[in-house]
Design a protein around this motif. Structure first.
Motif, PDB file in Angstrom:
ATOM      1  N   ARG A 150      11.287   8.696  10.987  1.00 24.31           N
ATOM      2  CA  ARG A 150      11.084   7.800   9.832  1.00 24.31           C
ATOM      3  C   ARG A 150       9.634   7.334   9.766  1.00 24.31           C
ATOM      4  O   ARG A 150       9.047   7.246   8.693  1.00 24.31           O
ATOM      5  N   TYR A 151       9.074   7.062  10.932  1.00 21.23           N
ATOM      6  CA  TYR A 151       7.694   6.567  10.978  1.00 21.23           C
ATOM      7  C   TYR A 151       6.719   7.669  10.552  1.00 21.23           C
ATOM      8  O   TYR A 151       5.816   7.442   9.746  1.00 21.23           O
ATOM      9  N   LEU A 152       6.924   8.883  11.071  1.00 24.57           N
ATOM     10  CA  LEU A 152       6.065  10.014  10.704  1.00 24.57           C
ATOM     11  C   LEU A 152       6.164  10.282   9.204  1.00 24.57           C
ATOM     12  O   LEU A 152       5.176  10.603   8.549  1.00 24.57           O
ATOM     13  N   ASN A 153       7.360  10.106   8.666  1.00 24.55           N
ATOM     14  CA  ASN A 153       7.566  10.310   7.248  1.00 24.55           C
ATOM     15  C   ASN A 153       6.786   9.287   6.408  1.00 24.55           C
ATOM     16  O   ASN A 153       6.180   9.618   5.392  1.00 24.55           O
ATOM     17  N   LEU A 154       6.787   8.033   6.869  1.00 22.15           N
ATOM     18  CA  LEU A 154       6.012   6.989   6.190  1.00 22.15           C
ATOM     19  C   LEU A 154       4.521   7.347   6.174  1.00 22.15           C
ATOM     20  O   LEU A 154       3.847   7.208   5.154  1.00 22.15           O
ATOM     21  N   ILE A 155       4.013   7.785   7.331  1.00 20.50           N
ATOM     22  CA  ILE A 155       2.591   8.143   7.430  1.00 20.50           C
ATOM     23  C   ILE A 155       2.265   9.218   6.399  1.00 20.50           C
ATOM     24  O   ILE A 155       1.261   9.152   5.689  1.00 20.50           O
ATOM     25  N   LYS A 156       3.162  10.198   6.309  1.00 19.40           N
ATOM     26  CA  LYS A 156       2.921  11.335   5.421  1.00 19.40           C
ATOM     27  C   LYS A 156       3.098  10.965   3.949  1.00 19.40           C
ATOM     28  O   LYS A 156       2.295  11.327   3.092  1.00 19.40           O
ATOM     29  N   GLU A 157       4.181  10.225   3.653  1.00 22.30           N
ATOM     30  CA  GLU A 157       4.568  10.036   2.257  1.00 22.30           C
ATOM     31  C   GLU A 157       4.059   8.744   1.632  1.00 22.30           C
ATOM     32  O   GLU A 157       3.947   8.654   0.418  1.00 22.30           O
ATOM     33  N   ARG A 158       3.818   7.711   2.445  1.00 21.69           N
ATOM     34  CA  ARG A 158       3.525   6.426   1.828  1.00 21.69           C
ATOM     35  C   ARG A 158       2.321   5.738   2.474  1.00 21.69           C
ATOM     36  O   ARG A 158       2.452   4.716   3.162  1.00 21.69           O
ATOM     37  N   PRO A 159       1.124   6.323   2.220  1.00 22.12           N
ATOM     38  CA  PRO A 159      -0.096   5.755   2.828  1.00 22.12           C
ATOM     39  C   PRO A 159      -0.295   4.269   2.515  1.00 22.12           C
ATOM     40  O   PRO A 159      -0.793   3.528   3.362  1.00 22.12           O
ATOM     41  N   LYS A 160       0.122   3.815   1.334  1.00 24.82           N
ATOM     42  CA  LYS A 160      -0.057   2.396   0.988  1.00 24.82           C
ATOM     43  C   LYS A 160       0.692   1.490   1.961  1.00 24.82           C
ATOM     44  O   LYS A 160       0.229   0.406   2.292  1.00 24.82           O
ATOM     45  N   VAL A 161       1.864   1.935   2.373  1.00 24.47           N
ATOM     46  CA  VAL A 161       2.623   1.134   3.339  1.00 24.47           C
ATOM     47  C   VAL A 161       1.829   1.027   4.631  1.00 24.47           C
ATOM     48  O   VAL A 161       1.685  -0.056   5.209  1.00 24.47           O
ATOM     49  N   MET A 162       1.267   2.147   5.081  1.00 24.48           N
ATOM     50  CA  MET A 162       0.518   2.138   6.340  1.00 24.48           C
ATOM     51  C   MET A 162      -0.730   1.261   6.240  1.00 24.48           C
ATOM     52  O   MET A 162      -1.104   0.597   7.193  1.00 24.48           O
ATOM     53  N   GLU A 163      -1.370   1.260   5.063  1.00 23.44           N
ATOM     54  CA  GLU A 163      -2.625   0.517   4.903  1.00 23.44           C
ATOM     55  C   GLU A 163      -2.419  -0.978   4.716  1.00 23.44           C
ATOM     56  O   GLU A 163      -3.206  -1.784   5.168  1.00 23.44           O
ATOM     57  N   ARG A 164      -1.350  -1.345   4.022  1.00 25.23           N
ATOM     58  CA  ARG A 164      -1.275  -2.722   3.541  1.00 25.23           C
ATOM     59  C   ARG A 164      -0.137  -3.547   4.128  1.00 25.23           C
ATOM     60  O   ARG A 164      -0.084  -4.754   3.902  1.00 25.23           O
ATOM     61  N   ILE A 165       0.765  -2.928   4.839  1.00 29.12           N
ATOM     62  CA  ILE A 165       1.934  -3.680   5.321  1.00 29.12           C
ATOM     63  C   ILE A 165       1.810  -3.976   6.823  1.00 29.12           C
ATOM     64  O   ILE A 165       1.545  -3.069   7.614  1.00 29.12           O
ATOM     65  N   PRO A 166       1.983  -5.247   7.228  1.00 26.23           N
ATOM     66  CA  PRO A 166       1.925  -5.584   8.654  1.00 26.23           C
ATOM     67  C   PRO A 166       2.958  -4.799   9.477  1.00 26.23           C
ATOM     68  O   PRO A 166       4.057  -4.513   8.978  1.00 26.23           O
ATOM     69  N   GLN A 167       2.567  -4.463  10.708  1.00 32.76           N
ATOM     70  CA  GLN A 167       3.408  -3.624  11.576  1.00 32.76           C
ATOM     71  C   GLN A 167       4.833  -4.155  11.763  1.00 32.76           C
ATOM     72  O   GLN A 167       5.781  -3.392  11.831  1.00 32.76           O
TER      73      GLN A 167
END
Lengths: 191, 191
Positions: A150-167
């Motif tokens: 799920r995490y790898l999928n987020l990195i690939k599909e949803r860069p905005k989540v990775m950039e702007r959302i707290p861990q």
């Protein structure tokens, strides 16, 4: 102010200038600070929101823990569709994670629009179809993928989540504790 | 032959005689024997079905077991909406549990209807909204209720399931083994 929402509509239906004006007159402008609750569980969600700027998350309170279900960014529509359609109290909370500007369309106004300008039914159909696909794809993610996938999928599909959302919200979204997310991140770095 | 489907439409949109004829001409009539597979996983679901008579179940094959997800009876619409909307191969199977007569509307015909008679967009919207609520309510059932509560709920809310569906499919639908369902039934009788 209304460029983004009109562009979003243009993906689904063609409107002339007078139809655009008619639609824009049905909207309310609302501005929220960071970390404001737009909707609280127990309330009926009587509006559809278009995010002009900023970011929302929605979450459930389950046994005293916040269970993050989704993030939404600018240029997207959002509502608790379940509560909106049925009039039942919402089970979820919608919170801003950044200073957020939305355009709001009330249920009353949406039904007026459907009655007065039936071409908007097509927009309603597309939105309902997308809401359906959204729930299905989240179900599928939770049923079929490990936390690391799920995490790898987020990195690939949803860069905005990775950039702007707290861990810690990302951890909650993929259904694990923040410590487990740190471990997964470490694993991925070492690969 | 077309009374039921026209009554079903009348809940959503008003059609005059020529519009009814136009719609009926887009339908295909199909008859299935008991236990036929209407759709098999891997195929694209390119049709919407209206059940005139009979009963369908849909199920997933998971690790060699059939996982029953839903039952549908006469006077209801059914499709694998996910596959239908996205064109992706279906992950599910649709099987008749009785001799079943359906009226079928192909994706191509539905899109022609939307283009040629836009008032049908409202029907599409309502169907998509109902599909959304259906997935949500099944999620909620699986997340929040015990097997016994699910069974009691079926007894209360869906008498047709209790009357017409074999026990082993009911067990699969509420997510338990047939032996566990026998135990639950025994518990309920003793209360």
């Amino acid at each position: 102010m209304f460029d983004k929402i009109l562009n979003s509509l243009a993906q689904f239906i063609l409107l002339d200038k007078s139809e655009q004006d008619y639609f824009v007159n049905k909207l309310q402008v609302r501005q929220f600070k960071k970390k404001e609750l737009i909707l609280q569980e127990g309330q009926v969600c009587d509006n559809v929101y278009f995010i002009n700027k900023g970011c929302l998350r929605y979450f459930y309170n389950i046994d005293g823990e916040e269970n993050t279900a989704q993030f939404f960014f600018e240029n997207t529509w959002y509502t608790d569709f379940d509560s909106f359609l049925t009039g039942r109290p919402s089970r979820l909370n919608i919170q801003t994670l950044e200073k957020t500007d939305v355009l709001m369309l009330s249920s009353k106004n949406i039904h007026e629009i459907y009655d007065e300008m039936p071409k908007f039914e097509k927009l309603g159909r597309k939105m309902a179809e997308n809401a359906f696909l959204g729930v299905r794809s989240r179900n599928e993610m939770l049923e079929n993928f490990t936390a690391e996938e799920r995490y790898l999928n987020l990195i690939k599909e949803r860069p905005k989540v990775m950039e702007r959302i707290p861990q810690h919200y990302i951890a909650s979204y993929i259904g694990i504790k923040p410590e487990s997310l740190s471990r997964i991140r470490k694993n991925i770095m070492e690969k």
